[in-house]
Scaffold this motif. Structure first.
Motif, short mmCIF file in Angstrom:
data_model
loop_
_atom_site.label_atom_id
_atom_site.label_comp_id
_atom_site.label_asym_id
_atom_site.label_seq_id
_atom_site.Cartn_x
_atom_site.Cartn_y
_atom_site.Cartn_z
N PHE A 129 0.80 -1.05 0.08
CA PHE A 129 0.13 0.05 -0.10
C PHE A 129 0.97 1.24 -0.10
O PHE A 129 0.47 2.31 0.19
N GLU A 130 2.28 1.07 0.04
CA GLU A 130 2.98 2.35 -0.26
C GLU A 130 3.90 2.36 -1.39
O GLU A 130 4.81 2.83 -1.79
N ARG A 131 3.21 1.39 -2.51
CA ARG A 131 3.90 1.41 -3.74
C ARG A 131 3.19 2.07 -4.99
O ARG A 131 1.88 1.58 -5.00
N ASP A 132 3.53 2.62 -5.76
CA ASP A 132 2.73 3.06 -6.72
C ASP A 132 2.56 2.27 -7.95
O ASP A 132 3.00 2.50 -9.16
N VAL A 133 2.02 1.12 -7.55
CA VAL A 133 1.89 -0.02 -8.83
C VAL A 133 0.53 -0.54 -8.29
O VAL A 133 -0.04 -0.49 -7.62
N ASN A 134 -0.17 -1.01 -9.40
CA ASN A 134 -1.26 -1.82 -9.39
C ASN A 134 -1.30 -3.36 -10.17
O ASN A 134 -0.47 -3.51 -11.08
N THR A 135 -2.07 -4.21 -9.61
CA THR A 135 -1.91 -5.54 -10.06
C THR A 135 -3.25 -5.73 -10.58
O THR A 135 -4.40 -5.81 -10.02
N VAL A 136 -3.30 -6.69 -11.77
CA VAL A 136 -4.29 -7.53 -11.95
C VAL A 136 -4.10 -8.98 -11.85
O VAL A 136 -3.10 -9.46 -12.42
N PHE A 137 -4.97 -9.54 -11.01
CA PHE A 137 -4.74 -10.89 -10.54
C PHE A 137 -5.24 -11.97 -11.64
O PHE A 137 -6.03 -11.83 -12.18
N GLN A 138 -4.33 -13.05 -11.45
CA GLN A 138 -4.78 -14.34 -12.10
C GLN A 138 -6.33 -14.48 -11.81
O GLN A 138 -7.09 -14.89 -13.00
N ASP A 139 -6.75 -14.71 -10.75
CA ASP A 139 -8.10 -14.90 -10.47
C ASP A 139 -9.03 -13.59 -10.21
O ASP A 139 -10.11 -13.96 -9.93
N TYR A 140 -8.50 -12.58 -10.80
CA TYR A 140 -9.04 -11.20 -10.96
C TYR A 140 -9.27 -10.60 -9.60
O TYR A 140 -9.34 -9.44 -9.33
#
Lengths: 377, 304
Positions: free
Chosen positions: A110-121
């Motif tokens: 929560f302190e990183r400026d990245v976002n993730t698209v997960f395998q199971d969404y």
């Protein structure tokens, strides 16, 4: 060697970033290939162990701003662990992670400026689609009117306008996938991480989403780090591919480089069909020592009397197996010099009924010398 | 294969021809009969024993006892309910019982939630079954043994709790509401932990990752993701602890001192005035109906 160019030699390509410890000069060179100036993600000496198991070992990687980089490899090769370390779900055992020049190695997600698209969404089942997309903005205390507007826009950008009030359970797999994408993109991250996001979709939908993802990436200009085990997907979408094996990067390069000029036997086998000449065979056929790769579609199938033109190599053999695959036919040929090669021939005139009779016939395989590459073990 | 099997039947059928099971195949063709047989016993039990006795309870609650003969008069009357509603002693007992049951439920949730969270999400998967077994071990001991051991612990001056509090200049709170709440919480805690554990185990790791990924710190993730998803499990656990506490009368007799709960009123009137006891016994049922209705209104059960 960064910029794609027509390969003209069969010189050993050992310097081809083949081990994970590609030095900075090469990395910088590769960056030049995608024409970007800034580094979005910089990994140095990244290592992760789970108990006795080394999942990731001394990975160095620079990902340029706006680049579409794919981490390609079989399951257990460490590609997902690298992605999870960039996201912050796992903390590295050793090494550093920089995002936009800032060291975040020990920072929580929560302190990183990245976002993730997960395998199971990983859509929140208790929230509507719109609330899912708004979640990140709500957490960051974006005012309600703005976040509603941005979420609606994000849903529109993945062609899901009007679906905001539905629950994730009422959506199809492809739609959920797009919601997950919108939920990540609405935060306008510096880097978007995608963990095999198309793995659960059927073939047609997957191909369609590949095109859409690539288009969205071009549109928003965000750095994409994409994990997949599907070499075709990697070749289709990426600016560059990092091929992983046993926790290390075997090769980094553009899709054309990785496919046409695999640096190692592993890459030659994992990306495309493994088609190698080695030992006796390479001495007899090429007059060279070592292991060489020729892609199946580069090999022409001729009859044994066909003469070799200048700049061509040839090998005689017997057809061991004929596989009709619709638009093409794969010939598996046992070479007289030892070993076997696969030749892929377009079915321009041939039909499936012609194919069966070819097993056991004598053939001469012919290819241009500049289509063979020395690979390393 | 029949060529290598000398005793293959002469009609040419292979030796491995499927055997015939006339009864099983008849049932295969009659799925409704199968289903009826399957449900015969549980449905019979439910209808006769469970719903039947519940119906008897309701009917009896509207009867009366003749004050001279002590015989039950099977005439419809609201007198029992009027008495409960107008006599402050009774509705005070009712309110106290609800208060104690609510306190037990809140306490069990406060203790059970971290425990279940540890079991489901922190402990190694190989240890989880063991932890579940450990949570269940109190259920292996007799109810009375457990309640009497709490009586010993709460004993003023000489009990374990008195001994623990003595250094601070305090004595055991003695028998009463606090001892009752403590003992009931102890008794029903497994019924709270298990649904919470099952609910927490069902939440995929990726949901927690996703929440952190979107910028939520751990507390926020708990509030905005874990709790809403866990809500139905919490409700399920609270139905157990709440209803079991509402109906209890033995614990309060042993550790409650002079304290009275609805169960005690039912117990005392059971032999003398069965219709009145039945009327009192409908109160917990009604409370549970209201509770479930309220829970339903919150939408907690929509996603079950």
């Amino acid at each position: 060697m960064g910029a794609p160019r027509a390969p003209a030699t069969i010189e050993p390509r050992g310097q081809h970033g083949m081990s994970a410890s590609a030095d900075a000069a090469h990395v910088a060179d590769a960056e030049g290939a995608v024409g970007a100036s800034e580094t979005a993600v910089r990994l140095r000496g990244l290592r992760k162990t789970f108990g006795d198991v080394v999942a990731v070992d001394s990975v160095d990687l620079d990902i340029a701003d706006g680049e579409f980089l794919t981490l390609l490899g079989p399951s257990g090769s460490g590609k997902t662990t690298v992605l999870r370390m960039i996201a912050g779900f796992e903390l590295p055992t050793a090494g550093s992670i920089e995002l936009g020049g800032r060291d975040v190695s020990q920072r929580p997600p929560f302190e990183r400026d990245v976002n993730t698209v997960f395998q199971d969404y990983a859509l929140f089942p208790h929230l509507t689609v719109l609330q899912n997309v708004e979640y990140g903005l709500r957490v960051k205390k974006v005012a309600k009117a703005e976040r509603r507007q941005r979420a609606t826009e994000a849903l529109a950008s993945v062609r899901l306008d009007g679906y905001g009030d539905r629950k994730p359970s009422q959506m199809s797999g492809g739609q959920r996938q797009r919601v997950a994408l919108a939920r990540a993109l609405v935060n306008r991250p510096k880097v978007l991480l995608l963990d095999e996001p198309l793995g659960a979709l059927d073939l047609k939908l997957r191909e369609q989403m590949q095109v859409e993802l690539k288009a969205i990436q071009r549109e928003v200009g965000i750095t994409f780090v994409f994990v997949t085990h599907d070499q075709e997907e990697a070749l289709t979408m990426s600016d560059r591919i990092a091929v992983f094996n046993e926790g290390r990067i075997e090769q980094i390069g553009t899709p054309a480089e990785v496919y046409e000029r695999p640096a190692t036997e592993f890459v030659a086998g994992f990306v495309g069909t493994s088609n190698l000449l080695r030992g006796e065979a390479s001495l007899k056929v090429l007059g060279l020592e070592g292991v060489f790769s020729v892609r199946p579609e580069k090999i022409h199938l001729g009859d044994p009397s066909q003469p070799l033109a200048d700049g061509e190599h040839g090998a005689d053999g017997t057809v061991a197996e004929v596989v009709y695959v619709g638009d093409a036919t794969r010939f598996v040929v046992d070479l007289d010099a030892g070993g076997r090669l696969v030749a892929l021939q377009q079915n321009v005139h041939r039909t499936s009924s012609d194919v069966a009779g070819l097993r056991g016939s004598r053939v001469r395989l012919v290819w241009r010398r500049d289509h063979e590459y020395r690979v390393h073990g | 294969m029949s060529t290598v099997t000398p005793e293959a039947p002469s009609d040419g059928a292979p030796a491995e021809a499927p055997q015939r099971h006339p009864l099983a195949s008849w049932f295969y063709r009659h799925p409704r009969t199968r289903l009826s047989l399957l449900l015969l016993l549980p449905l019979g039990w439910l209808l006769v024993v469970y719903l039947g006795s519940l119906a008897m309870l309701f009917v009896t609650a509207f009867w009366q006892v003749d004050s001279f003969t002590g015989q039950i008069e099977r005439a419809f009357t609201f007198d029992n309910f009027v008495e409960i509603a107008t006599d402050p002693a009774y509705y005070q007992v009712a309110l106290r019982t609800i208060g104690i049951a609510a306190a037990v439920t809140v306490l069990a949730a406060l203790i059970g939630l971290p425990m279940a969270f540890y079991m489901a999400r922190v402990a190694r998967p190989s240890h989880r079954a063991l932890l579940v077994a450990l949570v269940l071990t109190p259920l292996w001991a007799s109810y009375l043994v457990k309640v009497y051991s709490w009586r010993t612990m709460f004993q003023p001056e000489t009990g374990v709790i008195a001994w623990l509090l003595n250094p601070f200049g305090l004595d055991s709170p003695g028998y009463g509401a606090l001892a009752t709440i403590t003992t009931l919480t102890y008794l029903w805690l497994p019924y709270m932990i298990l649904p919470l554990y099952a609910g927490l185990e069902r939440i995929p790791d990726s949901l927690l990752d996703a929440s952190a990924d979107l910028g939520a710190h751990t507390g926020r993730t708990f509030r905005s993701v874990v709790m809403p998803i866990l809500w139905p499990s919490l409700v399920a656990g609270s139905i157990f602890t709440f209803s079991l506490s509402l109906g209890d009368y033995i614990t309060v007799q042993i550790v409650g001192g002079k304290l009275q709960m609805l169960g005690n009123v039912v117990y005392q009137n059971f032999t003398l005035n069965l219709p009145f006891a039945a009327a009192v016994a409908t109160i917990p049922v009604l409370v549970m109906v209201v509770y479930l209705w309220a829970v339903r209104r919150t939408g907690a059960l929509d996603n079950l």
